[in-house]
Design a protein around this motif. Structure first.
Motif, PDB file in Angstrom:
ATOM      1  N   THR A 110       0.834  -1.201   0.000  1.00 15.43           N
ATOM      2  CA  THR A 110       0.000   0.000   0.000  1.00 15.43           C
ATOM      3  C   THR A 110       0.871   1.255   0.000  1.00 15.43           C
ATOM      4  O   THR A 110       0.549   2.244  -0.643  1.00 15.43           O
ATOM      5  CB  THR A 110      -0.975  -0.027   1.205  1.00 15.43           C
ATOM      6  OG1 THR A 110      -1.746  -1.239   1.110  1.00 15.43           O
ATOM      7  CG2 THR A 110      -1.916   1.158   1.196  1.00 15.43           C
ATOM      8  N   SER A 220      -4.908  -6.577   4.505  1.00 15.95           N
ATOM      9  CA  SER A 220      -5.802  -6.516   3.358  1.00 15.95           C
ATOM     10  C   SER A 220      -6.064  -7.916   2.842  1.00 15.95           C
ATOM     11  O   SER A 220      -5.144  -8.647   2.526  1.00 15.95           O
ATOM     12  CB  SER A 220      -5.173  -5.665   2.266  1.00 15.95           C
ATOM     13  OG  SER A 220      -5.025  -4.367   2.753  1.00 15.95           O
ATOM     14  N   ASP A 250      -3.398  -3.248  -5.908  1.00 20.28           N
ATOM     15  CA  ASP A 250      -2.807  -3.525  -4.599  1.00 20.28           C
ATOM     16  C   ASP A 250      -3.334  -4.912  -4.208  1.00 20.28           C
ATOM     17  O   ASP A 250      -4.484  -5.058  -3.800  1.00 20.28           O
ATOM     18  CB  ASP A 250      -3.268  -2.428  -3.615  1.00 20.28           C
ATOM     19  CG  ASP A 250      -2.610  -2.518  -2.244  1.00 20.28           C
ATOM     20  OD1 ASP A 250      -2.004  -3.567  -1.925  1.00 20.28           O
ATOM     21  OD2 ASP A 250      -2.719  -1.546  -1.470  1.00 20.28           O
TER      22      ASP A 250
HETATM   23 MG    MG Z   1      -1.823  -2.872   2.366  1.00 19.31          MG
END
Ligand code: MG
Ligand code: ADP
Length: 380
Positions: A110, A220, A250
């Motif tokens: 990220t 995530s 991502d």
């Molecule tokens: Mg991340």
């Protein structure tokens, strides 16, 4: 005829484009209290090569080579200039491109893609770059109009979810007769400027599915996919139109879920993540092997969606993010094996730089480090 075309492609350098360029980025060491200054287990050797300790045999290191290796001191601007900026002009010619951040949770995906206000990442730089290119082209390229738009989605548990219209359910992925991949029903927002992009993107980012795992509080668990579309339309008849798509991705964390203690819904997520990342690795391998065999795009939603932007005449780069701490060792090892063009075992122990090395020697020049003296305690 075909042979001649191939020869022309090679001469123009366009034959290379079906390859996925692989970059690796090492984030800086982040000393945590519980790690007692163990030091790093991986470090840079040169602009393409790194070395990592071989846990099987401490008298050896493993050296990996990539298209480019970004060491821990690499800035956001350098990553953008070397890995992303060169592919942007292709969008204005109706070609597709993709930039994917891969790697374990906590390794800097990220940071690389989104970054922060002070250190903006690939996404804001690329979008700004596309606006600048279009502005310049509009001045010199009088017969054509350009428009820029965005979509933003995530793939979570093999479901395609619209982040600009979060109430919608799993969206279908289709292919048209020209082999373009499209998602009917996905929100497409026209963009007038970079600040206009920002005002749509930031609130939508908050719609991302994140959940805590044992390894990381806001890990995530989905692939976040930003699509920037550039449409070029001829002002006069026959009003030809070309579309270039840029995917900025991502990816979900690549860590091994056997270690993260996932159960129930987390385990189901892990299965979906593993399937898509495993398929992605097969697709990249198959494209980079260049044998023209079947590329298994259809085996996961992620690769199906990226099918027209990965391989073919597309321009793709995968930035594998890794972390230097020992706690990440096995995830780093897995990520490197996913990404590496070549691996070599070298008979040379990985000597820790932080241990009993007087500070004068730690500050040796880059040249000396590259000469292979890196971190070796010297007797005097
Ligand atoms: Mg991340
Ligand atoms: P991921 O998205 O892969 O889980 P993050 O991008 O959230 O990882 O990075 C984890 C932490 O490390 C964040 O606090 C981030 O700001 C920091 N970080 C990652 N890469 C860098 C870098 N190159 N320089 C400075 N800090 C970084």
């Amino acid at each position: 005829m075909a042979a001649q075309r191939v020869a022309e492609d090679v001469a123009k350098g366009t034959k290379q484009t079906s390859r996925v360029r692989v970059a690796v980025r090492l984030r800086p060491y982040m000393h945590k209290q519980d790690q007692k200054g163990e030091g790093a287990c991986v470090r840079r050797l040169d602009t393409e090569t790194l070395e990592i300790i071989n846990w099987r045999n401490a008298t050896e290191t493993l050296q990996y080579q990539f298209d480019v290796f970004h060491g821990e001191e690499t800035t956001q601007q350098e990553v953008f200039l070397s890995s992303v900026k060169p592919i942007l002009p292709h969008l204005l010619k109706g070609q597709n491109a993709s930039v994917l951040a891969y790697g374990p949770t906590g390794a800097g995906k990220t940071h690389t893609m989104l970054g922060s206000q002070e250190q903006p990442g690939v996404i804001p730089r690329a979008v700004r770059g596309v606006f600048n290119l279009v502005k310049a082209k509009e001045r010199e390229d009088e017969g054509w109009d350009y428009s820029i738009g965005m979509s933003y989605l995530e793939i979570y548990n093999e479901k395609v979810l619209d982040l600009l219209s979060p109430s919608a359910q799993d969206l279908p992925i289709r292919e048209d007769k020209d082999r373009n991949i499209l998602i009917p029903g996905l929100t497409h927002t026209p963009l007038s400027s970079f600040s206009n992009f920002h005002s749509h993107f930031i609130p939508a980012s908050l719609n991302r599915t994140t959940a805590s795992t044992k390894l990381n509080q806001r890990s995530s668990r989905s692939h976040a996919i930003l699509l920037i579309k550039v449409v070029r339309t001829q002002r006069n008849p026959p009003h030809r139109q070309q579309t270039g798509k840029l995917y900025l991705v991502d990816l979900a964390g690549s860590e091994d879920n056997r270690r993260t203690g996932n159960q129930g819904i987390r385990l189901k997520e892990s299965g979906a993540i593993n399937l898509s990342l495993f398929t992605l690795s097969k697709v990249v391998d198959s494209l980079n092997a260049g044998g023209g065999g079947r590329v298994p795009y259809r085996d996961s939603k992620l690769t199906r969606l990226l099918q027209d932007s990965l391989g073919g005449s597309s321009h793709s780069v995968m930035i594998t993010n890794i972390a230097p701490e020992y706690t990440y060792y096995f995830d780093t090892f897995t990520a490197l094996n996913f990404a590496a063009k070549s691996k070599q075992i070298v008979n040379k122990p990985f000597v820790r730089e932080t241990v009993t090395v007087p500070s004068v020697q730690v500050k040796r020049s880059r040249k000396e480090q590259e000469a292979g003296l890196s971190g070796e305690p010297q007797k005097k």
